[in-house]
Design a protein around this motif. Structure first.
Motif, short mmCIF file in Angstrom:
data_model
loop_
_atom_site.label_atom_id
_atom_site.label_comp_id
_atom_site.label_asym_id
_atom_site.label_seq_id
_atom_site.Cartn_x
_atom_site.Cartn_y
_atom_site.Cartn_z
N VAL A 551 1.07 -1.48 0.27
CA VAL A 551 0.00 0.36 -0.05
C VAL A 551 1.07 1.55 -0.35
O VAL A 551 0.11 2.33 0.47
N ASP A 552 2.41 1.50 -0.04
CA ASP A 552 2.89 2.64 -0.06
C ASP A 552 3.46 3.17 -1.10
O ASP A 552 3.82 2.47 -2.05
N GLU A 553 2.74 4.23 -1.21
CA GLU A 553 2.58 4.59 -2.83
C GLU A 553 3.52 4.92 -3.32
O GLU A 553 4.19 5.21 -4.66
N ARG A 626 3.74 2.71 7.26
CA ARG A 626 4.34 2.31 9.39
C ARG A 626 5.39 1.38 9.11
O ARG A 626 6.35 1.28 10.10
N ASN A 627 5.95 -0.01 8.08
CA ASN A 627 7.05 -0.60 8.44
C ASN A 627 8.23 -0.25 7.89
O ASN A 627 8.79 0.22 8.32
N LEU A 628 7.77 0.90 6.87
CA LEU A 628 9.11 1.56 5.79
C LEU A 628 10.05 3.03 6.68
O LEU A 628 10.61 3.23 6.87
N ASP A 629 8.21 3.75 7.44
CA ASP A 629 8.74 4.97 8.43
C ASP A 629 8.38 4.82 9.89
O ASP A 629 9.34 5.85 10.16
N ARG A 630 7.68 3.57 10.31
CA ARG A 630 7.37 3.94 11.85
C ARG A 630 7.53 2.79 12.51
O ARG A 630 7.20 2.47 13.46
N ARG A 631 8.39 1.49 12.24
CA ARG A 631 8.45 1.11 12.63
C ARG A 631 10.19 0.25 12.33
O ARG A 631 10.63 0.72 11.55
#
Length: 701
Positions: A551-553, A626-631
């Motif tokens: 879902v990451d644009e 969330r996985n790429l930026d906030r985890r």
């Protein structure tokens, strides 16, 4: 959503995304619902063993609950707080909520049809019956009366609603009866609510493989609860509430205490769904809507019984002829021939669960570390684990043996917060050093580091990097990979990463790891650009990715650009995918597949052709912001040529036209392919993996 022909007529966007069409993204929420529709299609499949079909109905219900508690709640919160900006698909949150309501209602009715018209009749033919109160024989009703008075009645508290008794609070996911009674002396009609005790099973066992919904047993005894009153009507209903937690880590001195306070508030979150049986009267429904503040689109009228997640108990019946055949996991031959640490030291082992045993590999690794006097330290991340976790017990045993034990427990793991708090305290009491990760980030990576002084006197680091949680229960049904390694560069990477997690290190570059949020996004984008450059030079180029969600644009746009450059892109996505494959001039070289079955496809694999020397990564990260930026996530590069070839072979087998799968169309719809043009059944991937020793024994390479 449009068809391929309409895309070229859409306005285009400029900037980093170039001239890609503006309608290139699908709605994430509807994509997730279509994933759950694929789960429902498994329940509808008469070729699947009957009790497993019942289990898929239960999984569908549990999934939908979580979707409403998190995704729908998030949309409602955006509207309520005024942050109602349009999504990447140019849809306003209000529009999305209405679309989600329409699709959810359609799927819930479809689930009910599947139960009543297909699964329940088939269960009855097999001697397993879900019956309602009026279907019970006299002996069964007598037994239920005894059960009611002995085990149910003491737990019940009917709440009347009148000027002296305000409408009671209805907790999230509780099952309730709305009851209307009349006082024969005054003729006055009153409303009451009766909550089904959580201590009772969803379906009560009558014996002889016959089950009755708990609310039917309670409803059959309403005259006892409302003695002297005339019971006019009763209807089951259920409320789903916002279950997202909001803790400001920058403003709290005690994260655990703040989280516990939020957990207590979770049951009182705003309503996001009201489920009622379709037989409910308009008068009673009006009361519920008014008192609960439910909007029309939040009301779901469906055939009873509600909350089919309780079918799990029926699916567990000891009827092996109605279930999948048992799977006996293999043990890598290298571990059978040598001592565990010797085997890992002689070469990296790649293990594939559940086809290869989690117990004799990952679990054994930590158990041996706890018992081995040569081991001096153990470091571990825990995101989710089981209630009776031998992994945690091994960590406790290691600490009690005097080893240095550091455990990073992610107490913000959604819906496992309370369990993880309990584990954290138990680990602390045993003498483990427990940390809760990096402020503002969830620690989702799956890492274990064991420091051992070997017989040659050298202090070595033995490592495990996985795609799945350290959870022995889910390891039996989740498909995942794990790499066991004693390579010095891997040990140095894990030491550096643990220092970052427990201290103040700002390290962002590693030897064989890509780590979020500091370097994973850039690393993946670099790999995609490298494939484009290689293709332009005439070198072999291809991208293969397996994830749970895409879902990451920014990543999607990069894949679109790769496709426009002519790079073949294969995407194996279990859940939500916002990328549109097969768009003329945009994504013609992209294929998207989804595979669901008895095992939950959970591993993440990234393969970049790299000019004919494939670069292959496995790890914990999905392609979501969330996985790429906030985890904190970690991918590890697979170096062994045979192991790389094994993973490439798996990816190609999943994407093959001869393999059963769901295939995604440009408009976001999914078509299930189970037979070829001649009517022959296509290869079922998970069955093939269970039967093919080469596909299973990845460590033997």
């Amino acid at each position: 959503m449009g068809d391929p022909a309409s895309v070229s007529a859409e306005p285009v966007v400029t900037g980093q995304s170039g001239d890609l069409p503006a309608d290139r993204f699908l709605d994430r929420e509807e994509g997730w619902l279509r994933f759950n529709q694929r789960v429902l299609e498994l329940a509808e499949d008469a070729q699947i063993p009957l009790l497993e079909r019942a289990r898929f109905l239960a999984i569908f219900s549990s999934n939908l609950d979580e979707f409403f508690m998190v995704r729908v709640a998030g949309l409602k919160r955006r509207l309520a707080t005024g942050v109602a900006v349009t999504s990447a698909t140019r849809h306003h949150p209000g529009e999305l909520l209405q679309r989600v309501s329409d699709v959810s209602r359609e799927l819930m009715l479809r689930q009910a049809r599947c139960l009543h018209e297909s699964v329940a009749p088939a269960l009855a033919e097999a001697g397993i019956r879900i019956v309602r109160w009026d279907d019970l024989g006299a002996d069964e009703q007598a037994r239920m009366r005894a059960l009611f008075h002995g085990s149910v009645y003491p737990l019940l508290t009917p709440f009347a609603v009148d000027p002296a008794h305000p409408f009671p609070y209805i907790s999230g996911r509780s099952l309730n009866l709305a009851v209307t009674v009349r006082d024969p002396r005054t003729g006055r009609t009153m409303f009451a609510r009766v909550k089904m005790p959580s201590a009772l099973p969803r379906f009560i066992d009558l014996g002889g493989d016959r089950f009755v919904p708990t609310e039917d047993v309670v409803a059959g005894h309403l005259s006892v609860l409302f003695e002297g009153m005339e019971v006019l009507e009763h209807h089951a209903f259920r409320v789903t509430r916002n279950a997202d937690l909001e803790v400001d880590e920058d403003e709290t001195d005690d994260l655990v205490q703040s989280l516990e306070n939020e957990l207590r508030r979770r049951r009182f979150g705003p309503l996001v769904r009201l489920e009622v049986e379709e037989t409910i009267s308009e008068d009673v429904l009006d009361i519920l809507r008014r008192e609960l503040g439910a909007e029309e689109r939040e009301v779901y009228r469906v055939p009873g019984p509600l909350n089919l997640a309780g079918l799990d108990r029926i699916a567990d019946l000891p009827r092996p002829e109605l279930r999948f055949a048992p799977v006996v996991p293999a043990e890598p031959s290298a571990l059978a021939q040598d001592g565990f640490f010797d085997a890992v030291r002689s070469g990296e082992l790649l293990v594939h669960h559940p086809y290869e045993s989690f117990t004799t590999t990952t679990e054994r690794f930590l158990a041996l570390a706890a018992a081995d006097p040569a081991v001096v330290a153990v470091k571990q991340t825990l995101y989710r684990t089981s209630g009776d976790s031998p992994i945690v017990e091994s960590l406790i045993e290691a600490a009690r043996a005097g080893k240095e034990v550091v455990v990073l427990v992610e107490i913000k793991a959604r819906f496992d917060e309370q369990n993880n708090i309990l584990w954290a305290r138990k680990l602390e009491e045993a003498g483990c050093h427990v940390v809760y990760g990096v402020v503002g980030l969830k620690t989702h990576c799956k890492l274990a580091l064991v420091v051992r002084r070997d017989d040659d006197g050298v202090l070595r680091r033995y490592c495990h990097v996985g795609t799945g949680n350290y959870n022995p229960s889910t390891a039996r049904v989740y498909e995942d990979f794990g790499l066991l390694s004693a390579e010095p560069e891997v040990g140095e990477d894990l030491s550096d990463l643990f220092n970052h997690l427990t201290g103040f290190s700002r390290k962002s570059e590693y030897r064989r790891l890509m780590v979020a949020p500091t370097g994973l996004r850039d690393g993946l984008l670099h790999s995609i650009r490298r494939e484009m450059d290689g293709h332009a030079r005439g070198a072999p180029a291809r991208i293969r990715i397996k994830v749970n969600s895409l879902v990451d644009e920014e990543i999607v746009d990069a894949l679109y650009q790769a496709s426009r450059a002519g790079v073949p892109v294969d995407l194996w996505v279990r859940g939500s995918c916002v990328l549109r494959p097969g768009l003329e001039g945009v994504s013609e070289t992209i294929r998207v597949r989804s595979i669901l079955g008895r095992f939950l496809e959970h591993s993440r694999i990234f393969v970049f052709e790299n000019g004919g020397e494939p670069q292959v990564w496995i790890g914990s990260a999905d392609l979501m912001p969330r996985n790429l930026d906030r985890r904190v996530e970690a991918l590890i590069r697979i170096e062994d040529p045979a192991q790389r070839a094994r993973l490439v072979e798996l990816m190609d087998l999943a994407m093959a036209e001869g393999t059963a799968s769901w295939r995604m169309a440009p408009d976001g719809t999914w078509e299930r392919a189970t037979r070829d043009g001649a009517g022959e059944r296509l290869l079922e991937l998970q069955s093939a993996l269970r039967g093919d020793r080469h596909l299973r024994s990845v460590a033997d390479g």
